[in-house]
Scaffold this active site. Sequence first.
Site, PDB file in Angstrom:
ATOM      1  N   ASP A   1       0.865  -1.178   0.000  1.00  0.00           N
ATOM      2  CA  ASP A   1       0.000   0.000   0.000  1.00  0.00           C
ATOM      3  C   ASP A   1       0.907   1.234   0.000  1.00  0.00           C
ATOM      4  OD1 ASP A   1      -2.151   1.666  -0.024  1.00  0.00           O
ATOM      5  OD2 ASP A   1      -3.177   0.740   1.658  1.00  0.00           O
TER       6      ASP A   1
HETATM    7  C1  BGC Z   1      -4.989   3.287   0.160  1.00  0.00           C
HETATM    8  C2  BGC Z   1      -5.181   2.236  -0.913  1.00  0.00           C
HETATM    9  C3  BGC Z   1      -5.053   2.859  -2.269  1.00  0.00           C
HETATM   10  C4  BGC Z   1      -3.693   3.517  -2.366  1.00  0.00           C
HETATM   11  C5  BGC Z   1      -3.395   4.132  -3.719  1.00  0.00           C
HETATM   12  C6  BGC Z   1      -3.743   4.103  -0.058  1.00  0.00           C
HETATM   13  O1  BGC Z   1      -3.705   5.192   0.775  1.00  0.00           O
HETATM   14  O2  BGC Z   1      -4.954   2.651   1.413  1.00  0.00           O
HETATM   15  O3  BGC Z   1      -6.416   1.605  -0.747  1.00  0.00           O
HETATM   16  O4  BGC Z   1      -5.229   1.890  -3.259  1.00  0.00           O
HETATM   17  O5  BGC Z   1      -3.621   4.523  -1.399  1.00  0.00           O
HETATM   18  O6  BGC Z   1      -4.139   5.253  -3.931  1.00  0.00           O
END
Ligand code: BGC
Length: 744
Positions: A288
């Site tokens: 993530d």
């Molecule tokens: C979130 C994810 C997301 C990623 C990319 C993160 O802050 O937890 O769910 O896919 O950002 O935007």
Amino acid sequence: MKPSIFTLILLIFGTIHIAQGLPLYKDKNAPLEQRIEDLLGQMTTEEKIQQLNQLSFGVNLNPNNKGEAVNDVDPQVGSLIYLNENPVERNAIQQRAMEKSRLGIPILFGFDTIHGIKTVYPIPLAQACSWSPPLVTQAAAVAARETKLTGIDWTFSPMIDVARDSRWGRIAESYGEDPYAISIFGAATVRGYQGASLSDSGSVAACLKHFVGYGVSEGGRDYRATDISAQALWETYLPPFEAGVKAGAATLMSGFNDISGVPASANRYLLTEVLKQQWKHGGFVVSDWNSVEQLIAQGVAKDRKEAGLKSFTAGVEMNMVDRIYADHLQELLLEGKVTMDSINDAVSRVLRVKFRLGLFEQPYTPIVPEAERYLRPEDRAVAAKLAEESMVLLKNERAALPISSKVKSLALIGPLVKDQENLLGCWSGNGKPKDVETIFEGVTREFGDNVKLSYARGCDFDGTDESGFADAFVAASNADAVVVCIGEKKAWSGENSSRSTIALPAIQEKLVARLKETGKPIILVLSNGRPLELQRLEPMADAIVEMWQPGVAGGTPLAGILSGRVNPSGRLAITFPLVTGQIPIYYGMRSSARPNDGNYKDISTEPLYTFGHGLSYTSFDYGKATLSNSKLAGDQKLTVQVPVTNTGSVTGQETAFWFISDPVCSVSRPMKELKHFEKKTINPGETVVFTFQIDPMRDLSHPDSTGRRLLEAGDFHVRIKDQKLTFELVDDDDRPTVPAPVTP
Ligand code: BGC
């Protein structure tokens, strides 16, 4: 050492291709694994490491992810998060990758298309309330097509975290509280995104997230640690991921959460032993946003290099935005802390997804006019249908709904009546408020000249300004019925949007109380990204419609429900607590040691609305359920059926929920577990039969804390509505048993 058959084939193929001037990996007819092997064999270590690097391109409007916006892209980079709204720049960057990088490896473009990118449809929590997997698949296919035409090959969705704490803002992105329902809707979404083949022009790669347990964040506060027992992992949190992997999801994203001391992004047991070795997932895992670097904050790595080591050796192949792999993998390799084999395996996984997407053959996005790309009428119709089926009639008394033909004037009151932005919900892609049909527009169209409409905003979403109450009171007093549209702003749910209470701000409750003084029928319409505490609002309302955050096309479906043109068919996929203090509260709890005791002394222990709740404008009568047999032996299956009659005067859709209980087991089981559901249309006077075929290994077994599935003989109950039928699973030595255990 003798060369393997595989090496020989590779050599033969390779020689032919070199003779033709085409490297094998560029031949679309060559077998996938050989293309990977061939390409890998030609890559330098630096090129390999770049494939594991993901950066972010364009301006990120997500306030939680303010990273650097990379504009000068290294053509060797593995992946980019693409934040632009059309494919022009993608194609330019891709052209550099294809033409300027030594081997011409296409870049994989990713983005968060969560519930649509332009044709934004209901939030996932709402989608699950439709209990219609085919519709969810259809909507995901619309999203995939628009996403692909934006220049994006890969969406970071579906989120299949089991979410049982409504204070957690990301509950809006989940399919609710039940592992089985989440498994079904997660798989339905994967199928919609990925289509029949990943290389189809309308397919994008799916990403199951957040592996695993992120929904358990302590106190519902985002990014906090999670304490999850091995038993809970296997019975509650892992099943949706296993279902998603079986549905063919190309990728997964590792979570932010620290799982009982081992962060999800450094969890070798889960990422490698379970996902890759046991489930045989052949795609890759992306971290993530910053979750590799965050291992430092979580106290398991002293610096970026160690964070990279932990994450990479655990099984995270692609590093989202923090550049740790790009900065440190080479060094870790030289120090012997990571092996070339593991780098090769990681790179093969990334390349496998790129090859499967057909990126080597079709690296560019076709440029089509906007009107053909986005918000086509047929796509809006899918969004509207899903919105219609996901809305839930929570309460209906004094025949408040559907609005009777005697009602000649209607007051529409509340901050949501003319709102566009907030109906989109969180993570609304590139969706624009201007494309959202308002409640006001929907109702105006629906009732036309037959009903005089008046409007007053009444108050804002929060704050203390009551100056709009007087106008609202007058509008309500002069109308035959009052529709009050209240709820949450879109930013109140989603990432980093935890709330200590799930009640609406006092100003909205006060507005309803003021309107109630008119004595007019009060129809509450709620739009929100989580279950709400309705303890004070519910008694003031004659009817309540939960419209959720429907996306661009919610006005007409809601108006159809108000007028009766549409018979509401949504059922809750999540429990509505009576008050926030009841959390955690969900239907699948284990039995108490003293079932009649231990309840709260100050409030009821019952939720306001249970899982599965939802009313209709017709009535359904459940006849006597029958079992094909009362004993199950060998590999027999059991059929249970129930006739359901529409005893009302309008056509309606009913969802039958089949639960199993195992009253005596070596591991105490939840009081009941959903194992099957089905939604059917039933005409007035018609009787249809709902059927559930019980497959013992699938429906009666349970995992132990190592993930081994056990099937224990004895009595079971199958429940439908308020009926409970008992049958016996007979002890049988020959019955097929369980897959091999996994050692934690
Ligand atoms: C979130 C994810 C997301 C990623 C990319 C993160 O802050 O937890 O769910 O896919 O950002 O935007």
